[in-house]
Design an enzyme around this catalytic site. Structure first.
Site, PDB file in Angstrom:
ATOM      1  N   ASN A  12      -1.421   2.724  12.505  1.00 52.88           N
ATOM      2  CA  ASN A  12      -2.171   2.060  11.446  1.00 52.88           C
ATOM      3  C   ASN A  12      -2.424   2.999  10.273  1.00 52.88           C
ATOM      4  O   ASN A  12      -2.904   4.117  10.454  1.00 52.88           O
ATOM      5  CB  ASN A  12      -3.522   1.574  11.998  1.00 52.88           C
ATOM      6  CG  ASN A  12      -3.373   0.467  13.015  1.00 52.88           C
ATOM      7  OD1 ASN A  12      -2.285  -0.072  13.173  1.00 52.88           O
ATOM      8  ND2 ASN A  12      -4.438   0.131  13.697  1.00 52.88           N
ATOM      9  N   SER A  14       0.825  -1.212   0.000  1.00 53.15           N
ATOM     10  CA  SER A  14       0.000   0.000   0.000  1.00 53.15           C
ATOM     11  C   SER A  14       0.856   1.257   0.000  1.00 53.15           C
ATOM     12  O   SER A  14       0.646   2.179  -0.802  1.00 53.15           O
ATOM     13  CB  SER A  14      -0.922   0.003   1.220  1.00 53.15           C
ATOM     14  OG  SER A  14      -1.776  -1.112   1.225  1.00 53.15           O
ATOM     15  N   LYS A  55       4.396  -8.575   8.494  1.00 52.74           N
ATOM     16  CA  LYS A  55       3.804  -7.665   9.467  1.00 52.74           C
ATOM     17  C   LYS A  55       2.568  -8.169  10.193  1.00 52.74           C
ATOM     18  O   LYS A  55       2.099  -7.497  11.122  1.00 52.74           O
ATOM     19  CB  LYS A  55       3.468  -6.332   8.786  1.00 52.74           C
ATOM     20  CG  LYS A  55       2.361  -6.418   7.757  1.00 52.74           C
ATOM     21  CD  LYS A  55       2.060  -5.041   7.161  1.00 52.74           C
ATOM     22  CE  LYS A  55       0.864  -5.096   6.237  1.00 52.74           C
ATOM     23  NZ  LYS A  55       0.511  -3.756   5.703  1.00 52.74           N
ATOM     24  N   ASP A 105       6.722 -10.719  -5.030  1.00 55.22           N
ATOM     25  CA  ASP A 105       5.453 -11.232  -5.562  1.00 55.22           C
ATOM     26  C   ASP A 105       5.286 -10.791  -7.017  1.00 55.22           C
ATOM     27  O   ASP A 105       4.966  -9.634  -7.283  1.00 55.22           O
ATOM     28  CB  ASP A 105       4.285 -10.709  -4.712  1.00 55.22           C
ATOM     29  CG  ASP A 105       2.965 -11.400  -5.036  1.00 55.22           C
ATOM     30  OD1 ASP A 105       2.756 -11.735  -6.210  1.00 55.22           O
ATOM     31  OD2 ASP A 105       2.145 -11.581  -4.110  1.00 55.22           O
ATOM     32  N   VAL A 132      14.351  -9.582   0.270  1.00 49.79           N
ATOM     33  CA  VAL A 132      15.354  -8.951   1.128  1.00 49.79           C
ATOM     34  C   VAL A 132      16.180  -9.986   1.884  1.00 49.79           C
ATOM     35  O   VAL A 132      17.220  -9.645   2.461  1.00 49.79           O
ATOM     36  CB  VAL A 132      14.711  -7.957   2.124  1.00 49.79           C
ATOM     37  CG1 VAL A 132      14.091  -6.774   1.391  1.00 49.79           C
ATOM     38  CG2 VAL A 132      13.680  -8.645   3.022  1.00 49.79           C
ATOM     39  N   VAL A 158      -7.955  -2.692  10.090  1.00 46.66           N
ATOM     40  CA  VAL A 158      -9.275  -2.947  10.663  1.00 46.66           C
ATOM     41  C   VAL A 158     -10.409  -2.396   9.797  1.00 46.66           C
ATOM     42  O   VAL A 158     -11.479  -3.016   9.719  1.00 46.66           O
ATOM     43  CB  VAL A 158      -9.361  -2.385  12.102  1.00 46.66           C
ATOM     44  CG1 VAL A 158      -9.273  -0.864  12.112  1.00 46.66           C
ATOM     45  CG2 VAL A 158     -10.640  -2.848  12.794  1.00 46.66           C
ATOM     46  N   LYS A 200       4.248  -0.755  16.883  1.00 48.73           N
ATOM     47  CA  LYS A 200       4.439  -2.000  17.636  1.00 48.73           C
ATOM     48  C   LYS A 200       5.894  -2.246  18.017  1.00 48.73           C
ATOM     49  O   LYS A 200       6.204  -3.140  18.804  1.00 48.73           O
ATOM     50  CB  LYS A 200       3.873  -3.174  16.844  1.00 48.73           C
ATOM     51  CG  LYS A 200       2.349  -3.108  16.694  1.00 48.73           C
ATOM     52  CD  LYS A 200       1.810  -4.143  15.737  1.00 48.73           C
ATOM     53  CE  LYS A 200       0.291  -4.031  15.635  1.00 48.73           C
ATOM     54  NZ  LYS A 200      -0.155  -2.713  15.098  1.00 48.73           N
TER      55      LYS A 200
END
Length: 338
Positions: free
Chosen positions: A173, A17, A91, A42, A68, A181, A133
């Site tokens: 977030n 994103s 993550k 990917d 990586v 969420v 986090k």
């Protein structure tokens, strides 16, 4: 504002994103950029992103398959690159808890591989993405990202005469990002119920553009070793539920492994090195390789009070149900209606 004219920039995890948002920002506002390299593992996501940016229209955009974890592949990819944004990471908290060795290989070993590859090539600046986090972590994902932060900060001390600069950006977030969420609740509301782990839970909230702005700020202004932290609002998970599904039943599922009720971005232990820059906070390295007084003068930096802590629970700025609905419509799903 950083000058990217005739510069090459590489984004690890570039199909995520934030990587896609950064790519859009650079292509839109820095038309003289020489090259943008999307480095990720990917191929399907690279293929899909390439459809959005046809080669004839965007000849400066390149795609490079790689992981990586592969140090030699990174060295090959970084040749001729001026700036690296390290966004690749494993993550998802529950998945990391269940597969700790895989998380360590990507988030810690991968970070060191990125550092080594930058030191082996001609990279001038590196910005690594962190997470709330990583502050006082209680889960493996946070612990690996804290370790990654420490590696990038310490890299400034082992570079010798190399003028390269390493810095970190840490935020909460990202609204609407994969796995967050709000998209989850938008899907679940069709079922008539929304699962909440704890009714007291709060989280920081930043837009994709806010995350992009932070990265570009760090690229332009970092001296080396800083952790940049934005001043952003918090929201209550119950308010997100009310904004998205006011008629839905709330189901309390209980705290998940490694989950906090309130997230932290600056702990009281960090306060001795934390400065207020106005729009952002920054945690300075405990052993900087530059003069702190010069930094303070340059940025009018103000040391925060001792025992200052910045958490999603003690924040002074909050999103409301109404503001969340507007943000969801503006930034996540323009067809959103309650």
């Amino acid at each position: 504002m950083i000058d990217l004219k005739e510069k090459s920039i590489l984004i690890t995890g570039g199909t995520g994103s934030l990587g896609k948002a950064l790519t859009k920002e650079i292509l839109t506002n820095y038309p003289d950029v020489k090259r943008i390299v999307i480095f990720s593992r990917d191929e399907q996501k690279q293929f899909q992103m390439a459809q959005e940016y046809p080669e004839k229209q965007y000849p400066q955009l390149r795609f490079f398959i790689g992981d990586v974890r592969d140090s030699q592949r990174l060295i090959r990819a970084f040749k001729g690159v001026d700036y690296v944004i390290h966004a690749a990471a494993m993550k998802h908290v529950p998945i990391a808890e269940y597969n700790p060795d895989e998380c360590i290989k990507t988030n810690i070993n991968g970070a060191q591989n990125v550092i080594n590859a930058c030191l082996e090539t001609s990279v001038k600046k590196v910005v690594a993405l962190s997470t709330d986090k990583a502050c006082a972590p209680i889960n493996l994902y946070g612990a690996t990202k804290l370790t990654s932060d420490k590696l990038f900060i310490a890299a400034n001390n082992i570079k010798g005469n190399n003028p390269i600069v390493f810095s970190v950006v840490r935020y909460g977030n990202v609204m609407g990002s994969n796995g967050s969420v709000i998209p989850f609740f938008l899907k679940k509301r069709a079922e008539g119920n929304l699962p909440i782990t704890d009714v007291n839970m709060t989280r920081f909230n930043i837009s994709l553009q806010g995350g992009v702005d932070m990265v570009m700020h760090a690229l332009a202004n970092a001296w080396g070793g800083e952790i940049f932290i934005p001043k952003i609002p918090s929201y209550r998970i119950t308010d997100v539920a009310s904004a998205i599904g006011p008629d839905c039943e709330i189901k309390i599922s209980g705290i998940r492994p490694g989950e906090k009720v309130h997230e932290e971005m600056i702990s009281s232990s960090d306060s001795f090195y934390t400065y207020d820059l106005g729009k952002y906070y920054t945690i300075l390295p405990s052993i900087p390789n530059w003069n702190v007084a010069d930094f303070i003068g340059k940025f009018n930096a103000q040391l925060v009070p001792q025992n200052f802590a910045y958490t999603s629970g003690n924040n002074t700025e909050w999103e409301t149900v109404d503001s969340l609905r507007k943000l969801i419509k503006d930034h996540v799903d323009n067809s959103f209606e309650v």
